[in-house]
Design a protein around this motif. Structure first.
Motif, PDB file in Angstrom:
ATOM      1  N   GLU A 199       0.859  -1.186   0.000  1.00  0.00           N
ATOM      2  CA  GLU A 199       0.000   0.000   0.000  1.00  0.00           C
ATOM      3  C   GLU A 199       0.895   1.235   0.000  1.00  0.00           C
ATOM      4  OE1 GLU A 199      -3.273   2.157   2.986  1.00  0.00           O
ATOM      5  OE2 GLU A 199      -2.508   0.139   3.407  1.00  0.00           O
ATOM      6  N   VAL A 200       0.445   2.298  -0.667  1.00  0.00           N
ATOM      7  CA  VAL A 200       1.218   3.541  -0.755  1.00  0.00           C
ATOM      8  C   VAL A 200       0.387   4.700  -0.201  1.00  0.00           C
ATOM      9  CG1 VAL A 200       2.377   5.195  -2.267  1.00  0.00           C
ATOM     10  CG2 VAL A 200       2.498   2.753  -2.764  1.00  0.00           C
ATOM     11  N   ILE A 201       0.998   5.504   0.653  1.00  0.00           N
ATOM     12  CA  ILE A 201       0.371   6.725   1.177  1.00  0.00           C
ATOM     13  C   ILE A 201       1.288   7.882   0.815  1.00  0.00           C
ATOM     14  CG2 ILE A 201      -0.443   7.937   3.229  1.00  0.00           C
ATOM     15  CD1 ILE A 201      -0.793   5.187   4.553  1.00  0.00           C
ATOM     16  N   ALA A 202       0.752   8.902   0.123  1.00  0.00           N
ATOM     17  CA  ALA A 202       1.548  10.060  -0.308  1.00  0.00           C
ATOM     18  C   ALA A 202       1.095  11.301   0.441  1.00  0.00           C
ATOM     19  CB  ALA A 202       1.408  10.264  -1.815  1.00  0.00           C
ATOM     20  N   GLU A 203       2.073  12.099   0.876  1.00  0.00           N
ATOM     21  CA  GLU A 203       1.763  13.337   1.596  1.00  0.00           C
ATOM     22  C   GLU A 203       2.669  14.456   1.096  1.00  0.00           C
ATOM     23  OE1 GLU A 203       1.312  15.036   6.171  1.00  0.00           O
ATOM     24  OE2 GLU A 203       1.967  12.982   5.785  1.00  0.00           O
ATOM     25  N   SER A 204       2.052  15.529   0.608  1.00  0.00           N
ATOM     26  CA  SER A 204       2.803  16.676   0.093  1.00  0.00           C
ATOM     27  C   SER A 204       3.045  17.677   1.213  1.00  0.00           C
ATOM     28  CB  SER A 204       2.018  17.354  -1.035  1.00  0.00           C
ATOM     29  OG  SER A 204       1.773  16.466  -2.104  1.00  0.00           O
ATOM     30  N   ASP A 205       4.171  18.380   1.136  1.00  0.00           N
ATOM     31  CA  ASP A 205       4.400  19.476   2.078  1.00  0.00           C
ATOM     32  C   ASP A 205       4.385  20.797   1.334  1.00  0.00           C
ATOM     33  OD1 ASP A 205       6.862  19.811   0.815  1.00  0.00           O
ATOM     34  OD2 ASP A 205       7.998  18.817   2.392  1.00  0.00           O
ATOM     35  N   CYS A 206       4.450  21.887   2.073  1.00  0.00           N
ATOM     36  CA  CYS A 206       4.317  23.212   1.466  1.00  0.00           C
ATOM     37  C   CYS A 206       5.562  23.625   0.685  1.00  0.00           C
ATOM     38  CB  CYS A 206       4.022  24.249   2.555  1.00  0.00           C
ATOM     39  SG  CYS A 206       2.445  23.990   3.411  1.00  0.00           S
ATOM     40  N   ALA A 207       6.669  22.895   0.851  1.00  0.00           N
ATOM     41  CA  ALA A 207       7.908  23.230   0.159  1.00  0.00           C
ATOM     42  C   ALA A 207       8.021  22.560  -1.203  1.00  0.00           C
ATOM     43  CB  ALA A 207       9.110  22.854   1.020  1.00  0.00           C
ATOM     44  N   GLY A 208       7.024  21.728  -1.566  1.00  0.00           N
ATOM     45  CA  GLY A 208       7.047  21.099  -2.876  1.00  0.00           C
ATOM     46  C   GLY A 208       7.505  19.656  -2.880  1.00  0.00           C
ATOM     47  N   SER A 209       7.831  19.101  -1.698  1.00  0.00           N
ATOM     48  CA  SER A 209       8.274  17.712  -1.613  1.00  0.00           C
ATOM     49  C   SER A 209       7.094  16.786  -1.340  1.00  0.00           C
ATOM     50  CB  SER A 209       9.319  17.557  -0.504  1.00  0.00           C
ATOM     51  OG  SER A 209      10.458  18.346  -0.765  1.00  0.00           O
ATOM     52  N   LYS A 248      11.325  10.164   0.694  1.00  0.00           N
ATOM     53  CA  LYS A 248      10.920  11.549   0.432  1.00  0.00           C
ATOM     54  C   LYS A 248      11.500  11.998  -0.900  1.00  0.00           C
ATOM     55  CE  LYS A 248      10.352  15.994   2.718  1.00  0.00           C
ATOM     56  NZ  LYS A 248      10.544  16.748   3.979  1.00  0.00           N
ATOM     57  N   LEU A 249      10.614  12.481  -1.783  1.00  0.00           N
ATOM     58  CA  LEU A 249      11.025  12.985  -3.086  1.00  0.00           C
ATOM     59  C   LEU A 249      11.058  14.502  -3.027  1.00  0.00           C
ATOM     60  CD1 LEU A 249      10.129  10.041  -3.670  1.00  0.00           C
ATOM     61  CD2 LEU A 249       9.363  10.839  -5.910  1.00  0.00           C
ATOM     62  N   ASP A 250      12.162  15.091  -3.499  1.00  0.00           N
ATOM     63  CA  ASP A 250      12.292  16.544  -3.440  1.00  0.00           C
ATOM     64  C   ASP A 250      11.445  17.173  -4.551  1.00  0.00           C
ATOM     65  OD1 ASP A 250      13.734  16.557  -5.897  1.00  0.00           O
ATOM     66  OD2 ASP A 250      15.624  16.234  -4.839  1.00  0.00           O
ATOM     67  N   ILE A 410       0.024  32.023  -9.066  1.00  0.00           N
ATOM     68  CA  ILE A 410       1.290  31.356  -8.739  1.00  0.00           C
ATOM     69  C   ILE A 410       1.026  29.907  -8.358  1.00  0.00           C
ATOM     70  CG2 ILE A 410       3.158  31.260  -7.040  1.00  0.00           C
ATOM     71  CD1 ILE A 410       3.174  34.284  -7.035  1.00  0.00           C
ATOM     72  N   ARG A 411       1.822  29.081  -8.911  1.00  0.00           N
ATOM     73  CA  ARG A 411       1.709  27.657  -8.609  1.00  0.00           C
ATOM     74  C   ARG A 411       3.034  27.199  -8.011  1.00  0.00           C
ATOM     75  NH1 ARG A 411       0.605  22.682 -12.787  1.00  0.00           N
ATOM     76  NH2 ARG A 411       0.183  21.115 -11.205  1.00  0.00           N
ATOM     77  N   PHE A 412       3.002  26.845  -6.774  1.00  0.00           N
ATOM     78  CA  PHE A 412       4.223  26.497  -6.080  1.00  0.00           C
ATOM     79  C   PHE A 412       4.663  25.092  -6.445  1.00  0.00           C
ATOM     80  CE2 PHE A 412       2.216  29.794  -3.642  1.00  0.00           C
ATOM     81  CZ  PHE A 412       3.255  30.624  -3.298  1.00  0.00           C
ATOM     82  N   THR A 413       5.506  25.037  -7.431  1.00  0.00           N
ATOM     83  CA  THR A 413       5.965  23.724  -7.891  1.00  0.00           C
ATOM     84  C   THR A 413       7.438  23.503  -7.599  1.00  0.00           C
ATOM     85  OG1 THR A 413       6.382  24.664 -10.080  1.00  0.00           O
ATOM     86  CG2 THR A 413       4.235  23.608  -9.699  1.00  0.00           C
ATOM     87  N   ALA A 414       8.069  24.520  -7.062  1.00  0.00           N
ATOM     88  CA  ALA A 414       9.497  24.409  -6.714  1.00  0.00           C
ATOM     89  C   ALA A 414      10.330  23.798  -7.816  1.00  0.00           C
ATOM     90  CB  ALA A 414       9.669  23.653  -5.427  1.00  0.00           C
TER      91      ALA A 414
END
Length: 414
Positions: A199-209, A248-250, A410-414
């Motif tokens: 099973e995979v759980i993905a969680e984004s943060d505000c910095a784009g990771s 964690k993927l940058d 603005i789209r924060f895609t880093a």
């Protein structure tokens, strides 16, 4: 007077009595004073006790002996110290472990399911020590291996290149395992193939990771996940049964993500802005323009914390010009002055309509840069100043609208 002659009968009687008494006394005294030089048949020989060596109160771990029981299918075992207890400062660890395996006979890879580790410890003189240790582990409902071991070092996973337990197994024919008497302390068996439940759980943060949680919570075998991200990123992660791993993927890797694993529908996704992210403050640019006798000039000053500004200036006469100003920079464009000249600003900064050139009061006759001679100067003074102030206000309002609109875009895609 005639006296009778003395008789000897009485003295002789007294003497005889005395002799008889003496003889009697000697007869009674003789056995007490006699020395018996040889034992009688009923006498026991005298035995002198020699000092004996006391039995030891404890034993060193290397000299300890045990007996044990083992039931692999049930995941149960016990072991008893038979010549203990261990001496103070000594100890002996043991472990019972269960694995998930690919076959009912020995095969690799094997992944640890459960373990139980206990130990005998030394005691001081006069103290009581534990004589028996009991062990129990969970056994999977598929192919398995269960091992009873001396020591607490657990191998996980067991592979072609990993170590082996060897004679550490309790009940071995040699080595440390031979210190215990009982059945062989290892088992291979079970039925049914083991399978993973990835099973995979993905969680984004505000910095784009994006943090991926790879779960194999309910499976009875290891799960292998293959992660593919943006920019050519790829990684393979093996998660043992009932374990969790995270990666964690940058921002450069997290725009487009695919995760595959046997027994799971492919996961596809990418970074998504969390709802609780606070928008960073963006500095507003300063924009103004000036009418001189020769030109109409527009200036944009962008602060260090601003966003890049790009606007197009379209004059009523001549060609349009586009100006881009990076944060921390100032830029300007000019147009030759002429009567009736207007400039419309569009793009990140928007004037909201045409802005007109106004000839300054002190310009010489004909200094309108193409105005018609003899038509006089435009209205100046308070009225002209009011018009200029109004135009500046419109341009400033356009700058504010730009900042607001840009924040929404603005789209924060880093």
């Amino acid at each position: 007077m005639i006296r009778p002659q003395p008789s000897l009968r009485r003295p002789l009687a007294v003497a005889a009595a005395a002799l008889a008494g003496l003889a009697t006394a000697v007869a009674f005294a003789a056995p007490a004073s006699a020395t018996n030089t040889s034992p009688s048949p009923s006498a026991s020989p005298t035995v002198t006790a020699s000092p004996s060596t006391p039995a030891p109160n404890c034993v060193k771990a290397v000299d300890a002996k045990y007996t044990h029981t083992f039931d692999g299918p049930k995941g149960e075992a016990s072991i008893t110290l038979t010549n203990g207890p261990l001496c103070a400062g000594e100890q002996q660890e043991l472990a019972l472990v269960s694995y998930v395996t690919p076959s009912a006979t020995f095969a690799v890879p094997q992944y640890l399911l459960d373990k139980s580790v206990k130990k005998f410890v030394g005691v001081a003189d006069g103290e009581l020590g534990v004589a028996t240790l009991d062990f129990r582990v969970e056994v999977p409902n598929c192919h398995t291996q269960v091992d009873f071991l001396f020591g607490s070092t657990i191998i996980d996973p067991l592979t072609d290149t990993s170590d082996r337990y060897g004679d550490r197994k309790v009940g071995s024919s040699s080595g440390i395992g031979a210190r215990s008497t009982g059945p062989k302390g290892w088992y291979n068996g079970g039925s049914g193939s083991c399978s993973a439940a990835p099973e995979v759980i993905a969680e984004s943060d505000c910095a784009g990771s994006v943090e991926l949680t790879l779960v194999n919570r309910t499976g009875n075998a290891a799960a292998t996940f293959t992660i593919t991200g943006s920019g050519g990123f790829t990684e393979t992660v093996t998660v043992p049964l009932r374990k969790i791993e995270s990666r964690k993927l940058d921002p450069g890797q997290a725009q487009e993500i695919t995760v595959t694993a046997t027994g799971m529908k492919d996961f596809t996704g990418g970074w998504q802005k969390p709802e609780d992210c606070q928008q960073p403050e963006v500095g507003a640019p300063d924009a103004d323009y000036e009418s001189t006798c020769d030109a109409m000039t527009f200036r944009i000053s962008n602060p260090e914390d601003g966003a890049t500004v790009t606007s197009t200036f379209t004059p009523s006469k001549g060609e349009a010009k586009t100006l881009t100003v990076e944060p921390g920079r100032t830029g300007s464009v000019s147009f030759p002055a002429s009567k009736g000249l207007t400039v419309t600003v569009t793009g990140d900064l928007d004037s909201g309509g045409p802005l007109a050139w106004e000839q300054p009061k002190d310009c010489a006759e004909g200094g309108a840069g193409g105005g018609t001679p003899g038509e006089g100067l435009p209205v100046t003074g308070a009225a002209a100043g009011g018009i200029a102030a109004g135009a500046l206000a419109l341009l400033a309002a356009g700058a504010v609208l730009f900042v607001v609109a840009r924040r929404r875009r603005i789209r924060f895609t880093a």
